[in-house]
Design a protein around this motif. Sequence first.
Motif, PDB file in Angstrom:
ATOM      1  N   MET A 164      39.496 -18.823  28.173  1.00  0.00           N
ATOM      2  CA  MET A 164      40.579 -19.134  29.136  1.00  0.00           C
ATOM      3  C   MET A 164      40.310 -18.822  30.547  1.00  0.00           C
ATOM      4  O   MET A 164      40.660 -19.753  31.455  1.00  0.00           O
ATOM      5  N   LYS A 165      39.748 -17.881  30.878  1.00  0.00           N
ATOM      6  CA  LYS A 165      39.282 -17.539  32.425  1.00  0.00           C
ATOM      7  C   LYS A 165      38.540 -18.570  32.858  1.00  0.00           C
ATOM      8  O   LYS A 165      38.509 -19.049  34.003  1.00  0.00           O
ATOM      9  N   ILE A 202      27.668 -20.263  29.108  1.00  0.00           N
ATOM     10  CA  ILE A 202      27.959 -19.204  28.516  1.00  0.00           C
ATOM     11  C   ILE A 202      26.874 -18.860  27.650  1.00  0.00           C
ATOM     12  O   ILE A 202      26.128 -17.789  27.502  1.00  0.00           O
ATOM     13  N   LYS A 203      26.845 -19.690  26.580  1.00  0.00           N
ATOM     14  CA  LYS A 203      25.965 -19.622  25.401  1.00  0.00           C
ATOM     15  C   LYS A 203      25.732 -20.835  24.696  1.00  0.00           C
ATOM     16  O   LYS A 203      25.854 -21.390  23.652  1.00  0.00           O
ATOM     17  N   PRO A 204      24.672 -21.369  25.292  1.00  0.00           N
ATOM     18  CA  PRO A 204      24.090 -22.910  24.994  1.00  0.00           C
ATOM     19  C   PRO A 204      23.542 -23.077  23.629  1.00  0.00           C
ATOM     20  O   PRO A 204      23.418 -23.920  23.080  1.00  0.00           O
ATOM     21  N   ASP A 205      22.978 -21.764  23.281  1.00  0.00           N
ATOM     22  CA  ASP A 205      22.403 -21.962  21.972  1.00  0.00           C
ATOM     23  C   ASP A 205      23.281 -22.287  20.833  1.00  0.00           C
ATOM     24  O   ASP A 205      23.008 -22.746  19.609  1.00  0.00           O
ATOM     25  N   ILE A 206      24.345 -21.908  20.862  1.00  0.00           N
ATOM     26  CA  ILE A 206      25.689 -22.323  19.968  1.00  0.00           C
ATOM     27  C   ILE A 206      26.342 -23.596  20.051  1.00  0.00           C
ATOM     28  O   ILE A 206      27.200 -23.888  19.301  1.00  0.00           O
ATOM     29  N   ARG A 217      45.137 -22.879  23.405  1.00  0.00           N
ATOM     30  CA  ARG A 217      44.695 -23.194  22.018  1.00  0.00           C
ATOM     31  C   ARG A 217      43.239 -23.503  21.670  1.00  0.00           C
ATOM     32  O   ARG A 217      42.713 -22.893  20.765  1.00  0.00           O
ATOM     33  N   ILE A 218      42.746 -24.337  22.536  1.00  0.00           N
ATOM     34  CA  ILE A 218      41.222 -24.310  22.611  1.00  0.00           C
ATOM     35  C   ILE A 218      40.323 -23.037  22.863  1.00  0.00           C
ATOM     36  O   ILE A 218      39.674 -22.852  21.911  1.00  0.00           O
ATOM     37  N   SER A 219      40.968 -22.090  23.594  1.00  0.00           N
ATOM     38  CA  SER A 219      40.373 -20.599  23.760  1.00  0.00           C
ATOM     39  C   SER A 219      40.817 -19.934  22.520  1.00  0.00           C
ATOM     40  O   SER A 219      39.781 -19.272  22.003  1.00  0.00           O
ATOM     41  N   GLY A 262      35.884 -18.398  16.327  1.00  0.00           N
ATOM     42  CA  GLY A 262      34.773 -19.149  15.834  1.00  0.00           C
ATOM     43  C   GLY A 262      33.330 -18.271  15.652  1.00  0.00           C
ATOM     44  O   GLY A 262      32.374 -18.630  15.156  1.00  0.00           O
ATOM     45  N   LYS A 263      33.637 -16.918  15.686  1.00  0.00           N
ATOM     46  CA  LYS A 263      32.480 -16.031  15.574  1.00  0.00           C
ATOM     47  C   LYS A 263      31.231 -16.304  16.055  1.00  0.00           C
ATOM     48  O   LYS A 263      30.257 -16.295  15.765  1.00  0.00           O
ATOM     49  N   PHE A 264      31.560 -16.832  17.437  1.00  0.00           N
ATOM     50  CA  PHE A 264      30.257 -16.962  18.207  1.00  0.00           C
ATOM     51  C   PHE A 264      29.843 -15.937  19.333  1.00  0.00           C
ATOM     52  O   PHE A 264      29.010 -15.838  20.040  1.00  0.00           O
ATOM     53  N   GLY A 265      30.879 -14.753  19.217  1.00  0.00           N
ATOM     54  CA  GLY A 265      30.586 -13.604  20.105  1.00  0.00           C
ATOM     55  C   GLY A 265      31.266 -13.993  21.384  1.00  0.00           C
ATOM     56  O   GLY A 265      30.674 -13.324  22.402  1.00  0.00           O
ATOM     57  N   ILE A 266      32.079 -15.075  21.378  1.00  0.00           N
ATOM     58  CA  ILE A 266      32.638 -15.317  22.734  1.00  0.00           C
ATOM     59  C   ILE A 266      34.238 -15.115  22.703  1.00  0.00           C
ATOM     60  O   ILE A 266      34.780 -15.453  21.655  1.00  0.00           O
ATOM     61  N   SER A 267      34.889 -14.401  23.429  1.00  0.00           N
ATOM     62  CA  SER A 267      36.209 -14.227  23.334  1.00  0.00           C
ATOM     63  C   SER A 267      37.225 -15.263  23.884  1.00  0.00           C
ATOM     64  O   SER A 267      36.579 -16.016  24.554  1.00  0.00           O
TER      65      SER A 267
END
Length: 235
Positions: free
Chosen positions: A161-162, A109-113, A143-145, A151-156
């Motif tokens: 979870m999906k 999804i977002k490898p840079d973070i 819980r991981i989700s 984490g303020k990564f712009g990922i919900s």
Amino acid sequence: ANRSRGIRNNSIMWRMLLQICIVSSAFGQTPVPDKPPGHVIQAGSNASHVAIDAFYDLLCPYSKANWPVLKQVIDHFKDQIEVRLHLNPLPYHHHAFFTAQAAHIILNIKPDIYPQFVTLMFDHQDELSSQAINLTQAEVLYRISEIVGAGKFGISSDQIMKAFGNETIKIEAILAWVYAVGRTINGTPIFIVNGMVTLEASGYDVSDWIKFVDGLSHPSDSAGHVDADQYVSIA
């Protein structure tokens, strides 16, 4: 209660092994990844002579303790070294495979973070290990989700979870574990340096790493000499 936890954890490992058998049967062998295993967290320049493969388990306290050291080594050498991070979820860290799955979700999804994600998992390690012993698989994934979503990564959290239901991502995590096992990595943290398992590196502090890497980059410098007995060839 302890017996039921053991049964549940064994079930997770058996499912992983079954997935490997299914994947291997489908391809006639363990499939070749479409890119080199691990994730480059520090790219080396064309002039760099030192390639470090770090094998971590995100629920391993020794990996957690080693992570700040590795980051300082990267800050010191920058592109003089290449550092590739591999995840090797160990069977006695009950929910480690789920954190490895989450890592592959982030890489898709977002490898840079990714390095920030690794730090986040280490910061919440107790919540996902000692404090999560009695949680079900669904509760651990939720819980991981939640942790990643906050984490303020712009990922919900819903995205994470999906993605846990994505079989391709699950197989990526399994193949990464198979790669570590195939390279005789049976613990964490363990380092392969320039193709050789370096037995003592897991105990190195920053100054040890600097001395070691300088010795490889400038072999005529006796100050950087490291005893060859600490290496194990895996060729």
